[in-house]
Design a protein around this motif. Structure first.
Motif, PDB file in Angstrom:
ATOM      1  N   VAL A 296      22.609 -47.759  -3.353  1.00  0.00           N
ATOM      2  CA  VAL A 296      21.867 -46.524  -3.069  1.00  0.00           C
ATOM      3  C   VAL A 296      22.624 -45.314  -3.613  1.00  0.00           C
ATOM      4  O   VAL A 296      22.023 -44.396  -4.190  1.00  0.00           O
ATOM      5  N   GLU A 297      23.933 -45.303  -3.459  1.00  0.00           N
ATOM      6  CA  GLU A 297      24.731 -44.184  -3.967  1.00  0.00           C
ATOM      7  C   GLU A 297      24.673 -44.105  -5.493  1.00  0.00           C
ATOM      8  O   GLU A 297      24.569 -43.010  -6.057  1.00  0.00           O
TER       9      GLU A 297
ATOM     10  N   GLY B 299      18.093 -37.406  -0.057  1.00  0.00           N
ATOM     11  CA  GLY B 299      18.575 -38.731   0.339  1.00  0.00           C
ATOM     12  C   GLY B 299      20.057 -38.717   0.683  1.00  0.00           C
ATOM     13  O   GLY B 299      20.483 -39.366   1.645  1.00  0.00           O
TER      14      GLY B 299
END
Length: 119
Positions: A52-53, A79
């Motif tokens: 996700v990062e 996010g």
């Protein structure tokens, strides 16, 4: 996009790209000295957070750079705000109470949202 956005978003993207790659490729033992919380999370969750990062860092840079769906840049920054809210909660519920970095990243992501949406 202005110069301030590129500086702030670029630094934020570099940080998250580095942290994400580490979470994806390193073992739990290698991550433990820098991230004490990894013992409380299943390794697939740590790997997913890393992914996700990496995707978020890409979302901060590529859409505005290419002009293809540039609205993804503020979405990526939002996010990261939610990611850091969750990170602060994880730190505060465990033995690790060091949240200064997380609060700094939260503030930086908030500024990135403002820079990406402000004209």
């Amino acid at each position: 996009m202005n110069i301030a956005y590129w500086i702030v978003a670029g630094l934020l993207a570099l940080f998250y790209l580095y942290a994400g790659v580490m979470k994806v490729i390193r073992s739990r033992d290698q991550l433990r000295p820098m991230m004490a919380w990894v013992d409380r999370m299943p390794l697939p969750v740590v790997r997913a957070l890393g992914t996700v990062e990496i995707l978020g860092a890409t979302g901060l840079i590529l859409p505005p750079l290419t002009g293809i769906v540039p609205s993804l840049a503020p979405a990526a920054a939002i996010g990261f705000v939610f990611l850091q809210i969750g990170a602060v909660a994880v730190h505060l519920t465990g033995d690790d109470r060091r949240i200064t970095l997380n609060l700094g990243l939260l503030a930086t992501a908030s500024v990135t949202i403002w820079l990406a949406t402000g004209r």
